[in-house]
Scaffold this active site. Structure first.
Site, short mmCIF file in Angstrom:
data_model
loop_
_atom_site.label_atom_id
_atom_site.label_comp_id
_atom_site.label_asym_id
_atom_site.label_seq_id
_atom_site.Cartn_x
_atom_site.Cartn_y
_atom_site.Cartn_z
N LYS A 22 0.84 -1.20 0.00
CA LYS A 22 0.00 0.00 0.00
C LYS A 22 0.87 1.26 0.00
O LYS A 22 0.66 2.18 -0.80
CB LYS A 22 -0.90 0.01 1.24
N ASN A 23 1.86 1.30 0.90
CA ASN A 23 2.66 2.51 1.08
C ASN A 23 3.57 2.78 -0.10
O ASN A 23 4.11 3.88 -0.23
CB ASN A 23 3.48 2.40 2.37
N ARG A 93 -4.04 10.82 3.70
CA ARG A 93 -2.93 11.75 3.75
C ARG A 93 -1.95 11.58 2.59
O ARG A 93 -1.33 12.53 2.14
CB ARG A 93 -2.19 11.57 5.08
N CYS A 117 -5.46 8.65 8.80
CA CYS A 117 -5.63 8.07 10.13
C CYS A 117 -5.32 9.10 11.21
O CYS A 117 -4.40 9.90 11.09
CB CYS A 117 -4.70 6.87 10.32
N ARG A 122 1.52 14.40 12.13
CA ARG A 122 2.03 14.08 10.79
C ARG A 122 2.08 15.32 9.90
O ARG A 122 1.57 15.35 8.79
CB ARG A 122 1.17 12.98 10.14
N ILE A 124 3.34 18.39 7.51
CA ILE A 124 4.11 18.35 6.27
C ILE A 124 5.12 19.49 6.21
O ILE A 124 5.56 19.90 5.15
CB ILE A 124 3.19 18.36 5.04
N ASP A 125 5.52 19.96 7.40
CA ASP A 125 6.50 21.04 7.46
C ASP A 125 7.79 20.68 6.71
O ASP A 125 8.36 21.51 6.00
CB ASP A 125 6.86 21.37 8.91
N ASP A 306 4.20 0.91 11.90
CA ASP A 306 3.04 0.22 11.35
C ASP A 306 2.91 -1.22 11.87
O ASP A 306 1.91 -1.88 11.60
CB ASP A 306 3.11 0.19 9.82
N VAL A 328 7.41 7.58 16.67
CA VAL A 328 7.08 8.13 15.36
C VAL A 328 5.78 8.92 15.39
O VAL A 328 5.74 10.09 15.00
CB VAL A 328 7.03 7.00 14.30
N ARG A 398 -8.76 0.15 4.24
CA ARG A 398 -7.80 1.07 3.64
C ARG A 398 -6.49 0.38 3.27
O ARG A 398 -5.79 0.83 2.36
CB ARG A 398 -7.49 2.23 4.60
#
Length: 425
Positions: A22-23, A93, A117, A122, A124-125, A306, A328, A398
């Site tokens: 998926k990722n 995301r 999720c 999380r 996005i800086d 994960d 994380v 998902r």
């Protein structure tokens, strides 16, 4: 609404084949924007996140054709927009992965602030800071990120504060068309990063060092379509390995590279699991007790976040006490309260979970807190006393294709059931 019902006491046994990652698939789909024409992706998982990314590409003007169950043809020659709407990005995301490719191809992009999720900020800086170094100008307006490249993209050295997978991927995809050489220092090293680099190189890019902390990208003038097979999903594989370890009987998990789960498999062996590795599969079993082992999540090659939820479910039935440290995502212990409903003894202290092993789980009504937490609750239900009902299973959809069917084929008594909303939590 749909729920998953699990009747405990029917252990898994046999074999299961995992799908493409998926990722990885989501980012590869985004990368097709870079090469106008028809790119074919094979081994693509048939999951809801992939469907959402397909809708994002179609919204931009691409043509996405499903060829069989696991093959996509994506024609990006027809893309005529560079804006992703909130109603799609809010669902996932990973939609922000189109930011780098749109900037590389069109020099501009408008991307809604991300959703997905609820497992942490999380932010996005790092994406923004890295892209600014390449010459991108940003402004945020009404919840949308407006990005432009007034002087084009120019190669430079970008040092990430944290080995962010998403930031590394966006920087890679933007810099393949930048002038000169871009160096990403403290880059993410995940197998999915290597898979993306392989696709980009097959398109004509010049990416070196993927899988190491330093990635170097030499910009090129154009990229061409290609055909690429998505790498096997190490997290789906890890989920079934954890389930096999909990149930005890031999299960062979196929379709992935065991090296991509190196530390996970080592930790599981310390817990008392027997793991026989082969080239693209491994066989898992357990005859003795589950031993308590401390875990801390870190970017690859560390223990993946994960796999934290599935491991928590495993350790909750261990013969001692241990500490799980989440480094994380700060909100990824929401599973603990649901496992407590099933009899687990878990205490949360900041980003640590203190787990005291108990003799067994009791079936209960529980709710999926997120993608991996939902899978972990089904996992706990396999060995629970009585029936476990898991709601909010859209999280599971998902990231897992045919989840119930695969478990049933290995002997589990598990089913998807439609129930009135008031009958569940």
């Amino acid at each position: 609404m749909e729920v998953i019902k699990v009747e405990g006491g029917y252990p898994l046994e046999g074999e299961v084949t995992v799908e493409g990652a998926k990722n990885s698939a989501l980012k590869l789909m985004a990368a097709t924007i870079l090469a106008p024409g028809v790119t074919t992706l094979t081994n693509v998982p048939n999951i809801s996140d992939v469907h959402v990314m397909g809708k994002v590409l179609k919204y931009l003007g691409a043509k996405v054709t499903v060829k069989g169950v696991h093959e996509l043809e994506i024609d990006t020659s027809t893309i005529d927009k560079w804006e992703t709407p909130y109603h799609l990005v809010a669902k996932m995301r990973a939609s922000t992965a189109v930011l780098g490719p749109l900037l590389a191809r069109f020099g501009k992009a408008i991307v809604a602030m991300p959703g997905g999720c609820n497992i942490g900020a999380r932010k996005i800086d790092m994406h923004i800071l890295g892209l600014e170094a390449l010459g991108v100008s940003f402004k945020v307006d009404h919840g949308n990120i407006h990005a432009t490249t007034p002087k084009g993209l120019s190669g430079t050295t970008v040092t990430l504060d944290f080995a962010s997978v998403g930031a590394t991927e966006n920087l890679m995809m933007a810099s393949v068309r930048a002038k000169g050489v871009t160096t990403i220092d403290n880059a993410a090293r995940e197998p999915e990063i290597v898979d993306l680099a392989n696709l980009l190189n097959e398109m004509g890019a010049k990416v070196r060092g993927a899988g190491s902390p330093v990635i170097e990208i030499e910009g090129v003038d154009e990229l061409h379509p290609t055909t690429h097979r998505v790498v096997g999903d190490r997290i789906e594989a890890g989920t079934f390995i954890a389930m096999a370890g909990l149930c005890g009987r031999p299960v062979t998990v196929k379709g992935f590279n065991p090296r991509h789960l190196g530390l996970v498999l080592k930790k599981y062996e310390m817990m008392g699991l027997t793991i026989d590795r082969a080239m693209d599969e491994c066989t898992v079993s357990r005859t003795g007790a589950i031993h308590a082992v401390d875990i801390q999540t870190l970017p690859f090659p560390g223990f993946p976040t994960d796999m934290q939820a599935q491991t928590m479910a495993l350790l909750a039935l261990s013969d001692g006490s241990c500490i799980i440290t989440e480094n994380v995502f700060e909100n990824r212990f929401m599973l603990a309260s649901e496992l407590q409903r099933m009899g687990a003894d878990i205490r949360i202290e900041g980003h640590h979970a203190i787990v005291h092993g108990v003799a067994g789980f009791s079936g209960a009504e529980v709710k999926s807190p997120d993608l991996r937490g939902g899978a972990a609750l089904v996992m706990a239900g396999l060995v629970a006393d009585g029936t476990t009902t898991v709601s909010d299973i859209y999280h599971i959809d998902r990231g897992y294709e045919g989840f119930v069917e695969k478990l049933s084929a290995m002997g589990a008594h598990v089913s998807r059931v439609e129930v009135p909303d008031q009958d569940v939590l």
